[in-house]
Design an enzyme around this catalytic site. Structure first.
Site, short mmCIF file in Angstrom:
data_model
loop_
_atom_site.label_atom_id
_atom_site.label_comp_id
_atom_site.label_asym_id
_atom_site.label_seq_id
_atom_site.Cartn_x
_atom_site.Cartn_y
_atom_site.Cartn_z
CG ASP A 138 -1.92 1.00 1.10
OD1 ASP A 138 -2.32 1.27 -0.15
OD2 ASP A 138 -2.68 1.18 2.06
CG ASN A 171 -8.04 -1.82 -5.08
OD1 ASN A 171 -7.04 -2.65 -4.83
ND2 ASN A 171 -8.09 -0.67 -4.53
C1 IPE Z 1 -5.59 -2.71 -0.23
O1 IPE Z 1 -5.16 -1.36 -0.25
C2 IPE Z 1 -5.48 -3.30 -1.59
C3 IPE Z 1 -4.20 -3.45 -2.17
C4 IPE Z 1 -2.89 -3.28 -1.48
C5 IPE Z 1 -4.15 -4.17 -3.38
P1 IPE Z 1 -6.19 -0.14 -0.53
O2 IPE Z 1 -5.41 1.14 -0.68
O3 IPE Z 1 -7.08 -0.53 -1.57
O4 IPE Z 1 -7.16 -0.24 0.61
P2 IPE Z 1 -7.75 0.82 1.39
O5 IPE Z 1 -8.89 1.38 0.56
O6 IPE Z 1 -6.99 1.83 2.09
O7 IPE Z 1 -8.51 0.06 2.73
C1 IPE Z 2 -1.63 0.01 -3.38
O1 IPE Z 2 -1.46 1.35 -3.31
C2 IPE Z 2 -1.75 -0.35 -4.71
C3 IPE Z 2 -3.32 -0.73 -4.90
C4 IPE Z 2 -4.19 -0.66 -4.16
C5 IPE Z 2 -3.47 -1.33 -6.41
P1 IPE Z 2 -2.46 2.68 -3.37
O2 IPE Z 2 -3.01 2.99 -4.79
O3 IPE Z 2 -3.58 2.21 -2.52
O4 IPE Z 2 -1.84 3.91 -2.94
P2 IPE Z 2 -2.44 4.96 -1.73
O5 IPE Z 2 -2.85 4.14 -0.48
O6 IPE Z 2 -3.42 5.80 -2.51
O7 IPE Z 2 -1.15 5.80 -1.37
MG MG Z 3 -4.12 2.31 -0.73
#
Ligand code: IPE
Ligand code: IPE
Ligand code: MG
Length: 249
Positions: free
Chosen positions: A21, A69
């Site tokens: 993340d 997502n």
């Molecule tokens: C969780 O991260 C999913 C992945 C890392 C693929 P998100 O960034 O989507 O999760 P939330 O929305 O912060 O819970």
């Molecule tokens: C994790 O990084 C990757 C996916 C969830 C696909 P994020 O895209 O959630 O990055 P932040 O949390 O918005 O910084």
């Molecule tokens: Mg994230």
């Protein structure tokens, strides 16, 4: 002594699960588009996988795309799918060199056909490898997975193949997409968020949780080793008392 030397290789977790993340925030900090963060995160994936292989971790599971997502802006979802295809294609060589077997869990049917095709190709090609099983959680939702398991059991009961009384934890587990893979002993989440986000809810029942403020694109094998080192300092009691575990102390 390096961090790697301090790790007790006789007490390694067999399975480490990671929530990668912070890509978006990493890019934003640099004044770049979120997609740049996702692209940069690929290097972290490679370094972590290589680090895990070097250490001798047999199972690594990465949360790459959650079912939730799909609700992101269309352009970001599209870019993530493109990145998935190109990364799996480009990294097949690295997977072969490191003896890594690729696996995928989640609602894979919902992925674009070109992703499914590339995924299947690399899964087939790497199926001969045995150093480490790298599972990508794609379009993954743990509640979806558990619901699917319940549905498949219900069908078997309906068709007279299974008695409700025979459904125990092992039978239930055998219907999950992680059947045959041990539960993760350690779950790492980057980016300073303290939540599970619908990831491996059943499998994480007794996992040690490790949270780091590092954003995923900054994460390297040393950070992975740090998490393992921290894990090895913990006392895993599984409901027992400390005295039961160490009667001579
Ligand atoms: C969780 O991260 C999913 C992945 C890392 C693929 P998100 O960034 O989507 O999760 P939330 O929305 O912060 O819970
Ligand atoms: C994790 O990084 C990757 C996916 C969830 C696909 P994020 O895209 O959630 O990055 P932040 O949390 O918005 O910084
Ligand atoms: Mg994230």
């Amino acid at each position: 002594m390096s961090l790697l030397e301090q790790i007790d290789v006789s007490r390694l977790p067999r399975h480490v699960a990671i929530i990668m993340d912070g890509n978006g925030r990493w890019a934003k900090e640099k004044g770049k588009l979120r997609v740049f963060g996702h692209q940069s995160g690929v290097l972290s994936v490679r370094d972590t996988v290589e680090g895990a292989v070097k250490l001798g971790i047999p199972f690594l599971t990465l949360y790459a795309f959650s079912a939730e997502n799909w609700n992101r802006p269309k352009l970001e979802v599209y870019a993530l799918m493109e990145l998935l295809v190109s990364t799996i294609s480009k990294e097949t060589k690295t997977l072969m060199e490191n003896g890594v077997k690729l696996n995928a869990i989640g609602n894979l049917k919902s992925l674009p056909p070109r992703c499914i095709k590339q995924l299947n190709e690399t899964i087939k090609k790497t199926s001969v490898n045995s150093n480490c099983t790298l599972t990508l959680a794609l379009s993954y939702s743990s509640r979806w997975e558990i619901t699917q398991a319940a549905r498949s059991l219900a069908l078997d009961v309906k068709e007279g193949k299974l008695e409700p009384a025979d459904i125990d934890e092992d039978v239930f587990e055998s219907r999950l997409s992680t059947a045959g893979i041990p539960d993760p002993e350690l779950m790492i989440r980057t980016s300073g968020e303290y939540r599970i986000s619908n990831y491996l809810l059943w499998q994480l029942a007794y996992s040690e949780l490790y949270f780091t403020p590092k954003l995923w694109p900054d994460f390297r094998r040393e950070d992975f080793y740090e998490a393992i080192f921290d894990f090895q300092k913990r006392e895993r009691r599984f409901g027992k008392t400390s005295e039961q575990l160490y009667p001579n102390f």
